[in-house]
Design a protein around this motif. Structure first.
Motif, PDB file in Angstrom:
ATOM      1  N   LYS A  76       0.829  -1.219   0.000  1.00  0.00           N
ATOM      2  CA  LYS A  76       0.000   0.000   0.000  1.00  0.00           C
ATOM      3  C   LYS A  76       0.857   1.260   0.000  1.00  0.00           C
ATOM      4  O   LYS A  76       0.590   2.199  -0.764  1.00  0.00           O
ATOM      5  CB  LYS A  76      -0.942  -0.010   1.207  1.00  0.00           C
ATOM      6  N   LEU A 112     -14.444  -3.934   1.114  1.00  0.00           N
ATOM      7  CA  LEU A 112     -13.424  -4.347   2.081  1.00  0.00           C
ATOM      8  C   LEU A 112     -13.582  -5.797   2.526  1.00  0.00           C
ATOM      9  O   LEU A 112     -12.661  -6.361   3.119  1.00  0.00           O
ATOM     10  CB  LEU A 112     -13.439  -3.427   3.305  1.00  0.00           C
ATOM     11  N   TYR A 115     -10.810  -7.552   1.179  1.00  0.00           N
ATOM     12  CA  TYR A 115      -9.471  -7.138   1.584  1.00  0.00           C
ATOM     13  C   TYR A 115      -8.746  -8.310   2.230  1.00  0.00           C
ATOM     14  O   TYR A 115      -9.316  -9.043   3.045  1.00  0.00           O
ATOM     15  CB  TYR A 115      -9.567  -5.973   2.575  1.00  0.00           C
ATOM     16  N   ARG A 129     -12.541  -4.550   9.661  1.00  0.00           N
ATOM     17  CA  ARG A 129     -12.125  -4.484   8.258  1.00  0.00           C
ATOM     18  C   ARG A 129     -11.569  -3.101   7.934  1.00  0.00           C
ATOM     19  O   ARG A 129     -10.563  -2.978   7.219  1.00  0.00           O
ATOM     20  CB  ARG A 129     -13.304  -4.812   7.336  1.00  0.00           C
ATOM     21  N   ARG A 130     -12.203  -2.072   8.452  1.00  0.00           N
ATOM     22  CA  ARG A 130     -11.741  -0.708   8.177  1.00  0.00           C
ATOM     23  C   ARG A 130     -10.409  -0.432   8.880  1.00  0.00           C
ATOM     24  O   ARG A 130      -9.528   0.225   8.321  1.00  0.00           O
ATOM     25  CB  ARG A 130     -12.811   0.295   8.609  1.00  0.00           C
ATOM     26  N   PHE A 133      -7.696  -2.008   6.824  1.00  0.00           N
ATOM     27  CA  PHE A 133      -7.366  -1.247   5.612  1.00  0.00           C
ATOM     28  C   PHE A 133      -6.556   0.002   5.940  1.00  0.00           C
ATOM     29  O   PHE A 133      -5.577   0.313   5.264  1.00  0.00           O
ATOM     30  CB  PHE A 133      -8.649  -0.858   4.880  1.00  0.00           C
TER      31      PHE A 133
END
Length: 264
Positions: A76, A112, A115, A129-130, A133
């Motif tokens: 990323k 997501l 992800y 999940r957030r 990320f």
């Protein structure tokens, strides 16, 4: 957490000196023993190296001077996603998930679900999940009780993209540096000649244990081993070091040991 744009330099130059002054004013003591975590560890070390604070001792959890992420984080930051999102005029990110959020937010959450998260850390919480990320997998799930797990949205606020871009820059360089890329800190290692304890969870997926290992090696090589210690907490991840179901029994003693060692 603030609904404004700032970076790690701002925190190191302004916020931590203000915190130091407030603690000294309210306690009437000149000594200051800092227990910091994650970005707090980075910025307290930056502030110390920058000469804006003079802590008596530091316990830095998760990371020291070398923010090293797992492979997905390296991808990323290598793609400069933070800079891209800022160009798209994304000013803030949040881990909050509410029942009446916008269609766009629900679409992001749906995306997501794809992800890449290690199987052992997958769950049904949108917040997790957030978090994964934005920062990385926040907790080693087997250490969490369900109530804490389901209320994690109360523990995290908005994240501004200016800070995320600075953190991404440091994660690419795998060392602390100014938001402008300048080597503003590591040239002043002598300012860290004070008791320092570095703590890592062995399963940390935000900043991997190599982060504190590399800082430990640097400080020992430059300052000697008398003042620096490193502890790896077996079976712990990132945030569960402090909020895990058994943290009070299994990890807090490491913090207490440091404080007793430095006569806090």
């Amino acid at each position: 957490s603030a609904a404004s744009q700032f970076n790690a330099d701002t925190v190191a130059r302004h916020d931590h000196p203000a915190a130091q002054a407030a603690v000294r004013q309210h306690t009437g003591r000149s000594d200051l023993h800092v227990v910091a975590h994650c970005v707090g560890s980075l910025t307290w070390m930056m502030a110390t190296l920058g000469g804006t604070v003079e802590p008596t001792s530091l316990l830095c959890s998760s990371v020291g001077l070398h923010p090293i992420g797992p492979p997905i984080t390296r991808v990323k930051v290598g793609l400069h996603l933070g800079e891209l999102m800022r160009r798209l005029r994304v000013g803030m990110l949040t881990t909050d998930s509410v029942s009446d959020e916008s269609k766009g937010a629900r679409a992001v959450d749906l995306a997501l679900r794809a992800y890449p998260i290690p199987k052992a850390e997958r769950c049904d919480q949108a917040v997790c999940r957030r978090l994964a990320f934005i920062y990385g997998v926040a907790v080693h799930h087997q250490n969490m009780n369900e109530l804490t797990h389901t209320t994690m949205h109360e523990l995290f606020g908005p994240t501004d993209m200016t800070m995320m871009v600075h953190l991404s820059r440091m994660a690419r360089a795998e060392r602390v540096e100014g938001a402008d890329g300048a080597d503003s800190y590591l040239a002043n290692l002598e300012r860290l000649r004070r008791p320092v304890t570095l703590v890592s969870g062995s399963k940390n997926l935000v900043w991997v244990p190599e982060s504190t290992e590399r800082t430990y090696s640097l400080l020992v090589n430059e300052l000697g081993q008398d003042l620096v210690r490193r502890v790896v907490l077996d079976g712990y991840g990132h945030q569960d070091v402090f909020i895990g179901a058994e943290a009070a029994r299994e990890t807090f003693p490491t913090v207490l040991e440091h404080l007793e060692h430095v006569n806090a």
